[in-house]
Scaffold this motif. Structure first.
Motif, PDB file in Angstrom:
ATOM      1  N   LYS A   7       2.592  -2.594   1.463  1.00  0.00           N
ATOM      2  CA  LYS A   7       2.933  -1.170   0.942  1.00  0.00           C
ATOM      3  C   LYS A   7       2.736  -1.123  -0.561  1.00  0.00           C
ATOM      4  O   LYS A   7       2.159  -0.169  -1.018  1.00  0.00           O
ATOM      5  CB  LYS A   7       4.600  -1.010   1.593  1.00  0.00           C
ATOM      6  N   TYR A   8       3.261  -2.296  -1.439  1.00  0.00           N
ATOM      7  CA  TYR A   8       2.969  -2.304  -2.714  1.00  0.00           C
ATOM      8  C   TYR A   8       1.705  -2.230  -2.932  1.00  0.00           C
ATOM      9  O   TYR A   8       1.298  -1.682  -3.897  1.00  0.00           O
ATOM     10  CB  TYR A   8       3.802  -3.467  -3.251  1.00  0.00           C
TER      11      TYR A   8
ATOM     12  N   LYS B  78       6.228  -5.136   3.321  1.00  0.00           N
ATOM     13  CA  LYS B  78       6.380  -4.599   2.040  1.00  0.00           C
ATOM     14  C   LYS B  78       5.315  -4.882   1.082  1.00  0.00           C
ATOM     15  O   LYS B  78       4.840  -4.161   0.193  1.00  0.00           O
ATOM     16  CB  LYS B  78       7.797  -5.353   1.398  1.00  0.00           C
ATOM     17  N   VAL B  79       4.676  -6.206   0.944  1.00  0.00           N
ATOM     18  CA  VAL B  79       3.827  -6.385   0.242  1.00  0.00           C
ATOM     19  C   VAL B  79       2.511  -5.716   0.415  1.00  0.00           C
ATOM     20  O   VAL B  79       1.631  -4.953  -0.627  1.00  0.00           O
ATOM     21  CB  VAL B  79       3.274  -7.797   0.325  1.00  0.00           C
TER      22      VAL B  79
ATOM     23  N   ASP C 143      -0.794  -0.708  -1.726  1.00  0.00           N
ATOM     24  CA  ASP C 143      -1.134   0.511  -1.392  1.00  0.00           C
ATOM     25  C   ASP C 143      -0.815   1.103  -2.513  1.00  0.00           C
ATOM     26  O   ASP C 143      -1.614   2.194  -3.139  1.00  0.00           O
ATOM     27  CB  ASP C 143      -0.565   1.139  -0.279  1.00  0.00           C
ATOM     28  N   TYR C 144       0.560   1.019  -2.817  1.00  0.00           N
ATOM     29  CA  TYR C 144       0.856   1.698  -4.250  1.00  0.00           C
ATOM     30  C   TYR C 144       0.143   1.577  -5.271  1.00  0.00           C
ATOM     31  O   TYR C 144      -0.445   2.330  -5.997  1.00  0.00           O
ATOM     32  CB  TYR C 144       2.371   1.558  -4.506  1.00  0.00           C
ATOM     33  N   VAL C 145      -0.350   0.186  -5.536  1.00  0.00           N
ATOM     34  CA  VAL C 145      -1.103  -0.292  -6.788  1.00  0.00           C
ATOM     35  C   VAL C 145      -2.341   0.149  -6.665  1.00  0.00           C
ATOM     36  O   VAL C 145      -3.031   0.883  -7.619  1.00  0.00           O
ATOM     37  CB  VAL C 145      -1.039  -1.914  -6.896  1.00  0.00           C
TER      38      VAL C 145
END
Length: 190
Positions: A70-71, A67-68, A73-75
């Protein structure tokens, strides 16, 4: 504060984080991994299942790591969009773009040197702080003989962290020097 000063401040806030995440992605991509590490990274990317032998707590932690990542990557992609938009918007004002990159590089260098010195002196404390921030549920401490610790010993994280910081510092210096390089090239054309 005029518009350009606001843009400079915004750029100096987001650019170091953007370069850090770019370095993180680059270093992870280029780091040679043992087969067990490759399996975990393929799991983290959603490309395969984990090999057997991990405990429920280890799997739980790796799900949180997924999850971290993935976040992160989003950031990264949001920051890439913002940096690209700013540079594209001001593309006709080359001196201003070079000033942005210069300031962004200087702030990046200062932040990385500060955090790097802190990490050299207090790596364990920084490592713990990182985990307390990103894994507040506390499922990140494992016995020395656990499969996860054998797969990713502390030396792995020290090496990866060092490389991420060095690449980020290098990029910061490149952007500091870009202003001088492009001005030098422009002066020799005239």
């Amino acid at each position: 504060m005029n518009e350009k000063n606001v843009i400079i401040v915004l750029f100096c806030i987001i650019f170091p984080l953007f370069l850090l995440l770019l370095s993180y992605k680059t270093v992870l991509f280029l780091t040679p991994l043992a087969s067990g590490q490759q399996n975990v990274f393929q799991f983290l990317e959603g490309k395969s299942d984990l090999q057997s032998g991990f405990t429920e707590l280890e799997v739980s932690h790796l799900e949180d790591v997924k999850k971290v990542m993935k976040y992160a990557d989003y950031v990264f992609y949001i920051l890439l969009l913002i940096v690209t938009t700013i540079i594209t918007y001001y593309r006709k004002e080359k001196d201003f773009v070079l000033e942005l990159l210069n300031y962004g590089g200087k702030v990046t260098g200062a932040v990385i040197i500060f955090v790097g010195v802190f990490a050299l002196l207090f790596f364990d404390a920084l490592f713990t702080l990182f985990h307390k921030i990103f894994f507040p549920q506390g499922n990140w401490i494992f016995a020395a003989d656990s499969l996860l610790i054998h797969t990713f010993p502390l030396e792995f994280f020290v090496s990866i962290s060092r490389n991420i910081f060095l690449v980020t510092l290098f990029l910061g210096i490149v952007f500091i020097l870009s202003k001088h390089f492009f001005r030098h090239v422009r002066n020799h054309r005239h």
